[in-house]
Write an enzyme that holds these catalytic residues in place. Structure first.
Site, PDB file in Angstrom:
ATOM      1  N   ASN A  14      40.282  40.221  43.571  1.00  0.00           N
ATOM      2  CA  ASN A  14      40.244  39.849  42.149  1.00  0.00           C
ATOM      3  C   ASN A  14      40.978  40.849  41.253  1.00  0.00           C
ATOM      4  OD1 ASN A  14      38.808  38.695  39.556  1.00  0.00           O
ATOM      5  ND2 ASN A  14      38.294  40.878  39.632  1.00  0.00           N
ATOM      6  N   ARG A  48      34.071  44.293  35.931  1.00  0.00           N
ATOM      7  CA  ARG A  48      33.941  43.523  34.683  1.00  0.00           C
ATOM      8  C   ARG A  48      34.716  42.200  34.793  1.00  0.00           C
ATOM      9  NH1 ARG A  48      38.511  44.570  31.408  1.00  0.00           N
ATOM     10  NH2 ARG A  48      39.677  46.419  32.042  1.00  0.00           N
ATOM     11  N   TYR A  53      53.986  39.310  36.333  1.00  0.00           N
ATOM     12  CA  TYR A  53      52.681  38.687  36.612  1.00  0.00           C
ATOM     13  C   TYR A  53      52.856  37.359  37.358  1.00  0.00           C
ATOM     14  CZ  TYR A  53      47.886  37.120  35.593  1.00  0.00           C
ATOM     15  OH  TYR A  53      46.581  36.681  35.687  1.00  0.00           O
ATOM     16  N   SER A  81      46.721  32.560  39.696  1.00  0.00           N
ATOM     17  CA  SER A  81      46.738  32.166  38.280  1.00  0.00           C
ATOM     18  C   SER A  81      47.626  30.931  38.164  1.00  0.00           C
ATOM     19  CB  SER A  81      47.326  33.281  37.419  1.00  0.00           C
ATOM     20  OG  SER A  81      47.641  32.796  36.119  1.00  0.00           O
ATOM     21  N   GLY A 131      38.027  44.882  41.750  1.00  0.00           N
ATOM     22  CA  GLY A 131      38.025  44.702  40.295  1.00  0.00           C
ATOM     23  C   GLY A 131      36.721  44.059  39.852  1.00  0.00           C
ATOM     24  N   LYS A 155      51.538  36.445  41.143  1.00  0.00           N
ATOM     25  CA  LYS A 155      50.540  35.401  41.399  1.00  0.00           C
ATOM     26  C   LYS A 155      51.100  34.297  42.308  1.00  0.00           C
ATOM     27  CE  LYS A 155      47.162  37.265  39.133  1.00  0.00           C
ATOM     28  NZ  LYS A 155      45.972  37.749  39.856  1.00  0.00           N
ATOM     29  N   ALA A 184      55.359  36.310  39.186  1.00  0.00           N
ATOM     30  CA  ALA A 184      55.855  36.535  40.552  1.00  0.00           C
ATOM     31  C   ALA A 184      54.727  37.047  41.448  1.00  0.00           C
ATOM     32  CB  ALA A 184      57.018  37.534  40.533  1.00  0.00           C
ATOM     33  N   ILE A 210      41.033  32.075  30.805  1.00  0.00           N
ATOM     34  CA  ILE A 210      39.612  32.431  30.941  1.00  0.00           C
ATOM     35  C   ILE A 210      39.276  33.527  29.928  1.00  0.00           C
ATOM     36  CG2 ILE A 210      37.815  33.210  32.547  1.00  0.00           C
ATOM     37  CD1 ILE A 210      39.247  30.565  33.427  1.00  0.00           C
ATOM     38  N   ASP A 266      41.094  52.036  44.321  1.00  0.00           N
ATOM     39  CA  ASP A 266      42.329  51.592  43.679  1.00  0.00           C
ATOM     40  C   ASP A 266      43.053  50.779  44.746  1.00  0.00           C
ATOM     41  OD1 ASP A 266      44.886  51.209  42.788  1.00  0.00           O
ATOM     42  OD2 ASP A 266      45.135  53.241  41.996  1.00  0.00           O
ATOM     43  N   VAL A 267      43.174  49.478  44.519  1.00  0.00           N
ATOM     44  CA  VAL A 267      43.700  48.604  45.581  1.00  0.00           C
ATOM     45  C   VAL A 267      45.159  48.890  45.942  1.00  0.00           C
ATOM     46  CG1 VAL A 267      42.070  46.702  45.188  1.00  0.00           C
ATOM     47  CG2 VAL A 267      44.263  46.738  43.948  1.00  0.00           C
TER      48      VAL A 267
HETATM   49  P1  NDP Z   1      39.875  42.280  33.496  1.00  0.00           P
HETATM   50  O1  NDP Z   1      40.991  43.093  32.989  1.00  0.00           O
HETATM   51  O2  NDP Z   1      38.776  41.855  32.558  1.00  0.00           O
HETATM   52  O3  NDP Z   1      39.200  42.966  34.771  1.00  0.00           O
HETATM   53  C1  NDP Z   1      40.001  43.421  35.836  1.00  0.00           C
HETATM   54  C2  NDP Z   1      39.211  44.425  36.643  1.00  0.00           C
HETATM   55  O4  NDP Z   1      40.085  44.915  37.685  1.00  0.00           O
HETATM   56  C3  NDP Z   1      38.775  45.639  35.832  1.00  0.00           C
HETATM   57  O5  NDP Z   1      37.477  46.030  36.204  1.00  0.00           O
HETATM   58  C4  NDP Z   1      39.826  46.680  36.216  1.00  0.00           C
HETATM   59  O6  NDP Z   1      39.402  48.031  36.080  1.00  0.00           O
HETATM   60  C5  NDP Z   1      40.044  46.339  37.673  1.00  0.00           C
HETATM   61  N1  NDP Z   1      41.277  46.911  38.180  1.00  0.00           N
HETATM   62  C6  NDP Z   1      42.470  47.073  37.538  1.00  0.00           C
HETATM   63  N2  NDP Z   1      43.363  47.687  38.329  1.00  0.00           N
HETATM   64  C7  NDP Z   1      42.733  47.939  39.510  1.00  0.00           C
HETATM   65  C8  NDP Z   1      43.111  48.564  40.728  1.00  0.00           C
HETATM   66  N3  NDP Z   1      44.338  49.092  40.893  1.00  0.00           N
HETATM   67  N4  NDP Z   1      42.205  48.644  41.740  1.00  0.00           N
HETATM   68  C9  NDP Z   1      40.966  48.136  41.584  1.00  0.00           C
HETATM   69  N5  NDP Z   1      40.534  47.553  40.453  1.00  0.00           N
HETATM   70  C10 NDP Z   1      41.401  47.445  39.419  1.00  0.00           C
HETATM   71  O7  NDP Z   1      40.570  40.980  34.131  1.00  0.00           O
HETATM   72  P2  NDP Z   1      40.031  39.498  34.353  1.00  0.00           P
HETATM   73  O8  NDP Z   1      38.608  39.520  34.744  1.00  0.00           O
HETATM   74  O9  NDP Z   1      40.469  38.658  33.210  1.00  0.00           O
HETATM   75  O10 NDP Z   1      40.937  39.058  35.599  1.00  0.00           O
HETATM   76  C11 NDP Z   1      40.495  39.132  36.936  1.00  0.00           C
HETATM   77  C12 NDP Z   1      41.538  38.458  37.814  1.00  0.00           C
HETATM   78  O11 NDP Z   1      41.722  37.108  37.384  1.00  0.00           O
HETATM   79  C13 NDP Z   1      42.913  39.110  37.759  1.00  0.00           C
HETATM   80  O12 NDP Z   1      43.514  39.065  39.035  1.00  0.00           O
HETATM   81  C14 NDP Z   1      43.665  38.223  36.788  1.00  0.00           C
HETATM   82  O13 NDP Z   1      45.046  38.277  36.981  1.00  0.00           O
HETATM   83  C15 NDP Z   1      43.090  36.871  37.138  1.00  0.00           C
HETATM   84  N6  NDP Z   1      43.245  35.856  36.113  1.00  0.00           N
HETATM   85  C16 NDP Z   1      42.687  36.005  34.875  1.00  0.00           C
HETATM   86  C17 NDP Z   1      42.851  35.014  33.918  1.00  0.00           C
HETATM   87  C18 NDP Z   1      42.263  35.118  32.559  1.00  0.00           C
HETATM   88  O14 NDP Z   1      42.543  34.213  31.734  1.00  0.00           O
HETATM   89  N7  NDP Z   1      41.465  36.134  32.232  1.00  0.00           N
HETATM   90  C19 NDP Z   1      43.628  33.807  34.203  1.00  0.00           C
HETATM   91  C20 NDP Z   1      44.154  33.744  35.525  1.00  0.00           C
HETATM   92  C21 NDP Z   1      43.959  34.748  36.436  1.00  0.00           C
HETATM   93  P3  NDP Z   1      39.555  48.789  34.633  1.00  0.00           P
HETATM   94  O15 NDP Z   1      38.320  48.436  33.901  1.00  0.00           O
HETATM   95  O16 NDP Z   1      39.655  50.223  34.962  1.00  0.00           O
HETATM   96  O17 NDP Z   1      40.809  48.264  34.007  1.00  0.00           O
END
Ligand code: NDP
Length: 245
Positions: free
Chosen positions: A89, A15, A154, A141, A12, A158, A156, A187, A62-63
Site C-alpha cells: 500500500n 495512516r 505516478y 490507481s 504504509g 501504478k 507509470a 479516495i 522503508d519499502v
Molecule cells: P497517505 O499519504 O495518506 O499514506 C501513505 C502511507 O505510506 C503513509 O503512512 C506514509 O508514511 C507511508 N509511506 C510513504 N513512503 C513510504 C515508504 N518509502 N515506505 C513505507 N511507507 C511509506 O496515502 P493514501 O492512504 O492516500 O494512499 C495509500 C495508497 O493508495 C498509495 O499507494 C496511493 O498511491 C494509493 N492510492 C490513493 C488514492 C487516493 O485517492 N488517496 C487513489 C489511488 C491510489 P508517512 O506518514 O511518513 O508519509
C-alpha cells in the site's frame, strides 16, 4: 471472521488507506504487522489493532530498501511464524508536468510505488513459497489505467504495479499464491486533501456515484481479495472508483 488467525503485513499501514486496511483485516480476526517509514505512526496504528483484540507488530520499514523489508519479514516470522497476506500500500506522489519534472521526483515515486512493491513481493513470496499459500494485494490507481496530466511518474508506477501483479500471479500460481491489485479512484485521505478545492469539485462531477471514496471502500475490496472467497482469482485489478473510469 474472514481472516481468522491469519497474519498480514500492510506497508504504509500507519495512516490513510493502509490504516483502514489494517483495521478492517483485524476486525476479521487477522494479526497485523504495520510496516511504515514513520515508526511512531506505525506504533499508534498497531495500538489501534490491539484495541480490536488482535496481535500487532509495528515495524519501521522503508519499502525502497530491500534490506529493511527483509529484516521486517524476519521480525514477523519471529513473532507470528508465518506471513499469510502482503498488502503493498505504501505510495507517494510528486506531481509536475513532464517538462518540469526533476529526475529526483521521477526516481523517488518509482522507488516507493513500484520498486517498493517489487521488494516486498520478493521478500514475502520467499516465505509464501515455502508455506505453499499466500495472498498478495497491491494498491494501484485508476491513474495507472487512464493517465493524468502532471502525474507521469505516478501513472507509470501504478501501471507498473498492474503489470507486476500479472507477472507475479503467473510466477507464484503453482504454489497457491494469489496476486491481485486494487485500483482506487479518488479516495479521501491526506494524499488527496492537499488538492485545490476547484479541482476536487471537478473530479467529483466525474464520479458516477457522485461522492469521493473512503479508505473503507478500498479496504473492503482488499479484504475480499485477501480472503478465501477470492481463492480462484489471480492476476486481476479491481477498480474501486465509484464509476469514475
Ligand atoms: P497517505 O499519504 O495518506 O499514506 C501513505 C502511507 O505510506 C503513509 O503512512 C506514509 O508514511 C507511508 N509511506 C510513504 N513512503 C513510504 C515508504 N518509502 N515506505 C513505507 N511507507 C511509506 O496515502 P493514501 O492512504 O492516500 O494512499 C495509500 C495508497 O493508495 C498509495 O499507494 C496511493 O498511491 C494509493 N492510492 C490513493 C488514492 C487516493 O485517492 N488517496 C487513489 C489511488 C491510489 P508517512 O506518514 O511518513 O508519509
Amino acid at each position: 471472521m474472514r481472516l481468522k488467525d491469519k497474519v498480514a503485513l500492510v506497508t504504509g499501514g500507519a495512516r490513510g488507506i493502509g490504516r483502514a486496511i489494517a483495521l478492517s483485516f483485524a476486525r476479521e480476526g487477522c494479526d497485523i504487522a504495520i510496516g511504515d517509514v514513520n515508526p511512531e505512526a506505525a506504533k499508534q496504528a498497531a495500538g489501534e489493532v490491539e484495541a480490536l483484540g488482535r496481535r500487532a507488530l509495528p515495524l519501521k520499514i522503508d519499502v525502497t530498501s530491500y534490506a529493511e523489508v527483509e529484516e521486517g519479514i524476519n521480525k514477523i516470522l519471529d513473532k507470528f511464524a508465518k506471513v499469510d497476506i502482503l498488502v503493498n500500500n505504501a505510495g507517494i506522489t510528486k506531481d509536475n508536468i513532464i517538462l518540469r519534472m526533476s529526475d529526483a521526483d521521477w526516481d523517488a515515486v518509482l522507488a516507493v510505488n513500484l520498486k517498493g512493491a517489487f521488494n516486498c513481493i520478493k521478500a514475502a513470496s520467499k516465505v509464501m513459497l515455502k508455506q505453499r499459500a499466500g495472498k498478495i494485494v497491491s494498491i494501484a490507481s485508476i491513474i495507472g489505467l487512464i493517465g493524468n496530466a502532471g502525474q507521469a511518474n505516478y501513472s507509470a508506477s501504478k501501471a507498473g504495479i498492474i503489470a507486476l501483479t500479472k507477472t507475479a500471479a503467473k510466477e507464484l500460481a503453482s504454489r497457491n499464491i494469489n496476486v491481485n491489485a486494487v485500483a482506487p479512484g479518488f479516495i479521501q485521505t491526506e494524499m488527496t486533501a492537499r488538492l485545490p478545492e476547484d479541482l476536487k469539485e471537478k473530479m467529483r462531477q466525474e464520479i458516477a456515484l457522485n461522492r469521493f471514496g473512503t479508505p473503507q471502500d478500498v479496504a473492503a475490496a482488499c479484504l475480499f481479495l485477501a480472503s478465501q472467497e477470492a481463492d480462484y482469482i489471480t492476476g486481476q485489478t479491481i477498480v474501486v472508483d465509484g464509476g469514475m473510469v
